[in-house]
Enzyme design. Structure first.
Site, PDB file in Angstrom:
ATOM      1  N   GLY A 126       0.820  -1.208   0.000  1.00 31.10           N
ATOM      2  CA  GLY A 126       0.000   0.000   0.000  1.00 31.10           C
ATOM      3  C   GLY A 126       0.852   1.255   0.000  1.00 31.10           C
ATOM      4  O   GLY A 126       0.534   2.242  -0.689  1.00 31.10           O
ATOM      5  N   ASP A 127       1.934   1.249   0.766  1.00 27.76           N
ATOM      6  CA  ASP A 127       2.849   2.391   0.783  1.00 27.76           C
ATOM      7  C   ASP A 127       3.490   2.581  -0.585  1.00 27.76           C
ATOM      8  O   ASP A 127       3.690   3.704  -1.045  1.00 27.76           O
ATOM      9  CB  ASP A 127       3.947   2.157   1.834  1.00 27.76           C
ATOM     10  CG  ASP A 127       3.388   1.783   3.188  1.00 27.76           C
ATOM     11  OD1 ASP A 127       2.332   2.335   3.564  1.00 27.76           O
ATOM     12  OD2 ASP A 127       3.992   0.935   3.868  1.00 27.76           O
TER      13      ASP A 127
END
Length: 300
Positions: A250-251
């Protein structure tokens, strides 16, 4: 300039055990230690993609020294505040038949430490991006993200926020450029069950009504949905690959999105870049490299 903030960074200690047995001696087959924290992940991936940035936050003790060392080894500019007491946390991630995590709590942050961070942020200017992501350590007020954004509002800094529930909802009034909840976090925010893409879009639009400009909702293997500030919602599938590591995906999506946007100022191209970068990290034992991302872009 791009800056990331990781208020509670960690050393992620990853152990692989064939068959983990409770109340018994277990021996690891493989061990890895990474500098962790959502903002740090974003900084490393941005740097891998050729986008200069600075990682901000707090570190403490010998674990903090190792975090700074590893981040610098990835070529990222660091401007962490070194605390005089405590230790940066160690997060243990046990991979066996399933995955088990034990996260440390981290050092105490004082009001003086907070003022030190505000001082560093005071030099940001119009056109800069500030990425706020991850959990808040003990001693830090739960409105810390609000305070930071309020102090910088007149400077017209662009904010990107990747946080959960109230941390995210409370900052929407400051009109962040991008927020990136996943579909589970979106459901939790509104205490609802999201049954399909239509439901996801409905509640994503609610976040826009509350102030967010662009809303990027990740759905793991089911792809992602983008609700752009100008235009209709778009869903994209993820490229094909074998999931090896979900940590940091996600990052990486956030980093890829911003890298793509900065390159051509096009939201849709940024979305494609975000999907490719998040997938590249998911398909690798480590965070995405530029070559891996470029290879996956051809599939989107």
């Amino acid at each position: 300039m791009i800056n990331t903030i990781t208020l509670n960074p960690s050393l992620d200690y990853i152990l692989k055990v064939d068959k983990f047995n409770i109340d018994s001696l277990n021996r690891s087959e493989k061990e890895q230690i990474y500098a962790g924290g959502k903002g740090i992940n974003v900084s490393i991936v941005l740097n891998n993609l050729g986008v200069e940035n600075t990682a901000l936050g707090y570190v403490a003790g010998f674990t903090g020294d190792e975090i700074v060392k590893q981040v610098k080894e990835h070529g990222v500019n660091c401007d962490f505040i070194k605390l005089e007491e405590g230790l940066s946390r160690i997060n243990v991630k046990l991979k066996s038949l399933g995955e088990t995590e034990i996260n440390g709590s981290g050092p105490q942050i004082t009001s003086e430490n907070l003022e030190n961070l505000y001082e560093k942020l005071s030099y940001l200017k119009q056109g800069d991006y500030l990425i706020l992501s991850g959990s808040i350590p003990k001693g830090v007020p739960d409105d810390i993200y609000e305070n930071i954004m309020n102090r910088l509002l007149n400077k017209k800094v662009e904010f990107i926020v990747d946080a959960t529930k109230d941390l995210l909802l409370k900052v929407l009034k400051y009109k962040p450029f991008l927020i990136k909840p996943n579909h589970h976090e979106l459901a939790e925010m509104f205490n609802v069950e999201l049954k399909n893409d239509k439901d996801i879009i409905i509640y994503g639009k609610k976040l826009q009504e509350m102030g967010a400009k662009n809303v990027l909702i990740s759905m793991a293997g089911d792809g992602a949905i983008l609700l752009p500030e100008n235009g209709e919602p778009v869903k994209r599938e993820v490229p094909k690959g074998i999931l090896k590591n979900s940590v940091g995906a996600g990052d990486s999506m956030v980093a890829g999105f911003l890298a793509g946007y900065i390159k051509n100022n096009d939201i849709q191209e940024a979305f494609k870049m975000g999907i490719a970068t998040g997938s590249a990290s998911a398909f690798s034992e480590e965070l995405a490299t530029k070559e891996e991302v470029e290879n996956l872009l051809t599939q989107i």
